[in-house]
Write an enzyme that holds these catalytic residues in place. Structure first.
Site, PDB file in Angstrom:
ATOM      1  N   GLY A   1     100.298  33.121  78.554  1.00  0.00           N
ATOM      2  CA  GLY A   1     101.537  33.093  78.975  1.00  0.00           C
ATOM      3  C   GLY A   1     102.475  32.328  79.797  1.00  0.00           C
ATOM      4  O   GLY A   1     103.338  32.289  80.246  1.00  0.00           O
TER       5      GLY A   1
ATOM      6  N   ARG B   1      93.135  41.340  69.424  1.00  0.00           N
ATOM      7  CA  ARG B   1      94.333  42.487  69.747  1.00  0.00           C
ATOM      8  C   ARG B   1      94.618  42.547  68.470  1.00  0.00           C
ATOM      9  O   ARG B   1      95.150  41.095  67.002  1.00  0.00           O
ATOM     10  CB  ARG B   1      95.587  42.418  70.688  1.00  0.00           C
ATOM     11  CG  ARG B   1      96.031  41.608  70.634  1.00  0.00           C
ATOM     12  CD  ARG B   1      96.885  41.182  71.387  1.00  0.00           C
ATOM     13  NE  ARG B   1      98.440  39.866  71.489  1.00  0.00           N
ATOM     14  CZ  ARG B   1      98.180  39.053  72.155  1.00  0.00           C
ATOM     15  NH1 ARG B   1      96.774  38.656  72.887  1.00  0.00           N
ATOM     16  NH2 ARG B   1      98.951  38.081  71.511  1.00  0.00           N
TER      17      ARG B   1
ATOM     18  N   VAL C   1     102.178  40.997  67.255  1.00  0.00           N
ATOM     19  CA  VAL C   1     103.630  41.242  66.975  1.00  0.00           C
ATOM     20  C   VAL C   1     103.863  40.742  65.934  1.00  0.00           C
ATOM     21  O   VAL C   1     104.206  40.978  64.869  1.00  0.00           O
ATOM     22  CB  VAL C   1     104.502  40.682  67.993  1.00  0.00           C
ATOM     23  CG1 VAL C   1     106.104  40.441  67.973  1.00  0.00           C
ATOM     24  CG2 VAL C   1     103.989  41.358  70.162  1.00  0.00           C
TER      25      VAL C   1
ATOM     26  N   ARG D   1     112.165  37.394  65.976  1.00  0.00           N
ATOM     27  CA  ARG D   1     111.766  38.667  67.193  1.00  0.00           C
ATOM     28  C   ARG D   1     113.161  38.985  67.860  1.00  0.00           C
ATOM     29  O   ARG D   1     113.995  38.296  67.840  1.00  0.00           O
ATOM     30  CB  ARG D   1     111.362  38.233  68.149  1.00  0.00           C
ATOM     31  CG  ARG D   1     109.221  37.968  67.543  1.00  0.00           C
ATOM     32  CD  ARG D   1     108.440  37.946  68.911  1.00  0.00           C
ATOM     33  NE  ARG D   1     107.630  37.385  68.248  1.00  0.00           N
ATOM     34  CZ  ARG D   1     106.174  37.592  69.585  1.00  0.00           C
ATOM     35  NH1 ARG D   1     107.028  37.642  70.828  1.00  0.00           N
ATOM     36  NH2 ARG D   1     105.281  37.240  69.573  1.00  0.00           N
TER      37      ARG D   1
END
Lengths: 449, 153, 449, 153
Positions: free
Chosen positions: A164, A292, A295, A338
């Site tokens: 990030g 994982r 999104v 988003r």
């Protein structure tokens, strides 16, 4: 197949997993914090359990509470969603020790993929192209300078345990290199309790292109094509699409093969995403593997027709994929927008609060994944994403037209609430986006003007 | 879902919120916006009243202390500080730590909450008389769930 | 292509056309009555015009007001939606005389398709199987009795201009035939200002299977497969699906070919639906052609990927289809559930009122077409449908599972408001439905018990 | 959309509701629930306030008589009984039927509404003095749109 699953997450992704469970005929038990008490999606699960106060550290990040909830609920598996404990190797380990299936890769794989320099070593061994730079950790500024001269400025200094954008510095000369080295280490220590950094050549004006992979526990690994996530701000993705405007079938083949090779080398299991930087010359470099569900997974679901969350659960239950690479085909073009409760006018400051009016977009070729509705209060404690608008057109132009239409009818209103909806409308009006000519710095350049 | 269903039984005794497919049980002793009415049982698919009306308790403080229900003055409610299994005694053979009517002090152990095989002793943290034990021995409790009522006045 | 279109309808279908216009880059002007003033969807059009009071006769059915609005708005075409003026030959004629394109078939085709006995003659000439019965109108009871004896009881007496079950009677012997004959004529006169009736053999326990067709103005006609609409109550469809559980590819071929043959014989243009009765032996009989877009069109859009409303507009603008029968393929299984504001507990009485809480279903493989939202008041003046839930599974079982999931999360609440959501959940729990063993009387039998 | 845009100009003068891509114009002299506030102009995409808040006017009677705006006592508002084009005189050459200040009676023709090439004469249907002409000659009007204000007291 599992009888009952615990969902150790909240909001949109918790609802996404609840939906998959219902469609698979599996009971779902969702945990929640007091900050999410009364949220509509909790009612869609078969049961819900309060595990702690609103602050994540004492609820969604608190391993003992979640394991204890899992034992009380007597579940066979835990789905971690994304964020929170999704890529926490320790949590995966605890699950294993309690004979609860962690729906994701094994703990050791999470650990090795989570460490950027170790992941990079793995990539090299697997013959996957990586960004030129230090082979692993860089101990001091002298070594840093030597490597930088070797590969040539500008270079990036990155935290081995980072992500990030934190613990990351750019250096275009030896002075900024020395400063950046110390800053990056300090930031890394603070953020990840690990000061280790490494050095890479800066890839200029790259696109962010990632490959979705699925690996079962019987050695089958396939890729589901790419997602182009170049529209981002401070390393936060805002728009994702598949296919990428910058990729053709031959390129997809090569990047897909590289992703699969890395997954095999890492002994990867379940759903994962291999991220690449794609430069202007069409060369691509391995960045990391996200262990994982992501999104932006819906865009891949739209073009492949494969339900990734169902597949995660099937794979964790030990089922074989049941199809090979040759069975996977791509239809049309999907784009995800988003919808964040943020105010772009004010540096994207989060705008929590009660939604008083909402008209979610609908109709043909529109998918809306959201846990929000009129009457729902966006809690201030968590990330600001309240929905994902996904459109699926016959081609990219069609998808853009449907996106404009859906964004035009979206309504989310409440005292103080702003969303990224208007910004998305603005982005769809930009010739650069319409022509697919964007890189990872495009949005920030646009916002500066 | 036997153990989960155990939670359900206690709905009458506490403001526990619990939903199970087709059934919802709530007591609105606590004037929470999420409580649609006194003691509601919904059969069939849950209705919207609860989920949609129920904004996360606005007062819910960041420090996460569960808000106290509306109580008679002088009644202190001991709540579960963690998710776990509730035990009234140190082991199946021994007597309960406390009974209704017992006088307790700050350091009196009221019960044990087992979480991840760890036995956590829960103290009264107030002085007074136990007027109600709100959880059955061996049953699971949620975070913030009321376990004991103690008259301090 | 058109620059601007007037939408002469309301609610869900008006919004559906607005969406198609936006995606095609056409300005949309929607008319509304005072009963729909302030409805959210009006804002999604480029402009809206109030044309009259709430009662349909003075607004949505008032030709002068609508034409006058079209002239003021300076549109090139009018989309009539379904119901109201959609199959009104006079209205289509007036549009033509005002040089406004009517988005639908020519007036004379509407007229001939609207007359059941004329349509039946057309079918016979086209070699399309029809239900044995009178060749056209039946003048008196003697002729009725003669024909009934000829084809055998039980028989149906039907109004030539009829529809929706009005002016329709069943007769199992000569006595009930005479009574039914007079009742049907009286009802037909009252409802359609035309007492003409005809007689047909009763097809016992049939399924309702309809074929979607598209015909451009250059002689190209294709079919988009079938929709099975056997789950109905009083001839009102409640669930529609494609493909039909009772049809295989060979059968689809034959029924599709029959539908195309009829459309060609009728000189049909634009989107239309040819309805058939399918009996237990697998024989099918032509019933009628619906000269409009239908409520249930989305299930065909899901399995074919073709946007029917966009196609309607393209065809009316004179564009050729651009594809042939061989280009049309079918993917997965789609089911539509009509969400009506009705109380099944009280004879499906409409329940208008203000929606205070709403959580519309979303997520993967779910499409929701609705003009409603929290804060919207369902007007008492119009039909009670407030939404259409469409699910698209890889196969029928998958679609049913997704349907159960989506219906479980649907929330539509307000003072006095009931919907058909719970009934749909109940229907998906019936073995007969799950096994695809239903006929047009199944739902009514189920409701009686 | 020239002719449509003409409607827009009159927003200031009436309670006309008109939406055009990116722009909404409303006057809330009429206390309708659909009027979010006095004289709102929304630029950019229309916001939800209007559409979602705006429930169809509940009072709107089935017989379709447009509800009267809140007016000074003794002021009668003549509304358009149909969609059409508004003309103040029988033909371009002749004088307007009425001017502000004119006395009118029940049968006095106030204007002509052209709908589908048909000229419809609109009568005052009250006696009094014309105090305002609310529509420009040649412009289109919606159903129920206010056209004249007449002082009857």
């Amino acid at each position: 197949m599992f009888r009952r699953i615990l969902i150790a997450n909240r909001g949109e992704i918790a609802l996404r997993v609840i939906r998959a469970c219902r469609e698979l005929g599996i009971d779902s038990v969702v945990v929640y914090s007091e900050g999410d008490r009364g949220a509509p999606y909790l009612d869609f699960a078969d049961a819900s359990l309060c595990i702690g106060p609103a602050e994540s550290a004492r609820s969604y990040l608190d391993v003992p509470s979640i394991i204890s909830a899992a034992e009380i609920a007597d579940v066979e598996a835990i789905h971690p969603g994304y964020g929170f404990l999704a890529e926490n190797a320790h949590f995966a380990e605890v699950c294993a020790s309690c004979n609860i299936r962690f729906i994701g890769p094994p703990a050791d794989v999470i650990a090795s993929c989570g460490n950027k320099s170790r992941a990079k070593d793995l990539a090299r061994k697997a013959g996957v192209p990586t960004v030129p730079g230090s082979e692993g950790a860089v101990e001091d500024t002298d070594e840093a300078a030597r490597i930088a001269r070797e590969i040539g400025f500008p270079v990036m200094i990155k935290a081995s345990s980072g992500g990030g954008g934190r613990g990351m510095r750019m250096a275009s000369n030896e002075v900024s290199l020395v400063n950046g080295f110390h800053q990056a280490r300090a930031e890394a220590q603070a953020a990840f309790k690990d000061p280790t950094v490494y050095i890479e050549k800066l890839v200029e004006n790259p696109r962010h292109v990632e490959i979705q992979i699925l690996a079962d526990e019987h050695g089958n690994v396939v890729h589901l094509g790419e997602r182009d996530c170049s529209v981002q701000r401070r390393h936060q993705k805002l728009i994702e699409e598949s296919p990428s405007p910058a990729i053709d079938a031959e390129m997809r083949e090569r990047m897909g093969a590289a992703a699969v090779a890395f997954a095999r080398a890492a002994g990867y299991k379940n759903a994962g995403t291999v991220e690449f930087l794609l430069d202007q010359r069409g060369d691509f470099y391995f960045i990391e593997l996200n262990a994982r569900i992501q999104v932006e997974h819906p865009v891949t679901e739209m073009v492949t027709g494969i339900d990734l969350v169902r597949e995660q659960i099937r794979i964790a239950a030990g089922e074989p994929l049941g199809y090979g690479q040759e069975d996977i085909s791509f239809t049309g073009h999907a784009i995800e927008f988003r919808i964040n409760a943020e105010n772009p006018e004010r540096g994207f400051a989060p705008t929590p609060g009660r939604i008083e009016k909402m008209f979610p977009p609908g109709g043909p070729r529109v998918r809306f994944d959201s846990h929000a509705c009129a009457g729902y209060t966006i809690p201030r404690h968590y990330d600001s994403m309240i929905g994902k608008l996904i459109v699926h057109g016959v081609d990219r132009d069609d998808a853009i037209r449907i996106g404009r239409r859906a964004l035009a009818e979206m309504r989310i209103e409440g005292p103080g609430i702003h969303t990224t909806t208007a910004l998305h409308r603005h982005l769809l009006a930009q010739a650069d986006f319409v022509n697919g000519r964007v890189d990872t710095a495009w949005l920030e350049r646009l916002l500066e003007n | 879902m036997d153990r989960l269903l155990a939670l359900l039984k206690k709905g009458e005794l506490t403001e526990l919120e619990y939903e199970h497919r087709g059934t919802k049980l709530r007591l609105s002793r606590q004037a929470a916006p999420s409580a649609p009415g006194p003691y509601m049982v919904h059969a069939g698919a849950p209705v919207a009243a609860a989920p949609v009306a129920a904004a996360p308790v606005p007062a819910s403080p960041a420090d996460g202390v569960p808000q106290a229900p509306v109580e008679d003055a002088g009644i202190f409610v001991v709540r579960a500080p963690m998710v776990g299994s509730f035990y009234r005694s140190a082991n199946p053979e021994s007597d309960p730590f406390v009974q209704v009517g017992d006088r307790v002090g700050d350091d009196t152990t009221l019960c044990i909450l087992e979480a991840m095989k760890v036995m956590n002793e829960i103290k009264a943290e107030c002085a007074g008389e136990v007027v109600e034990v709100m959880v059955e021995n061996g049953e699971p409790v949620e975070y913030g769930q009321a376990m004991f009522r103690i008259r301090t006045a």
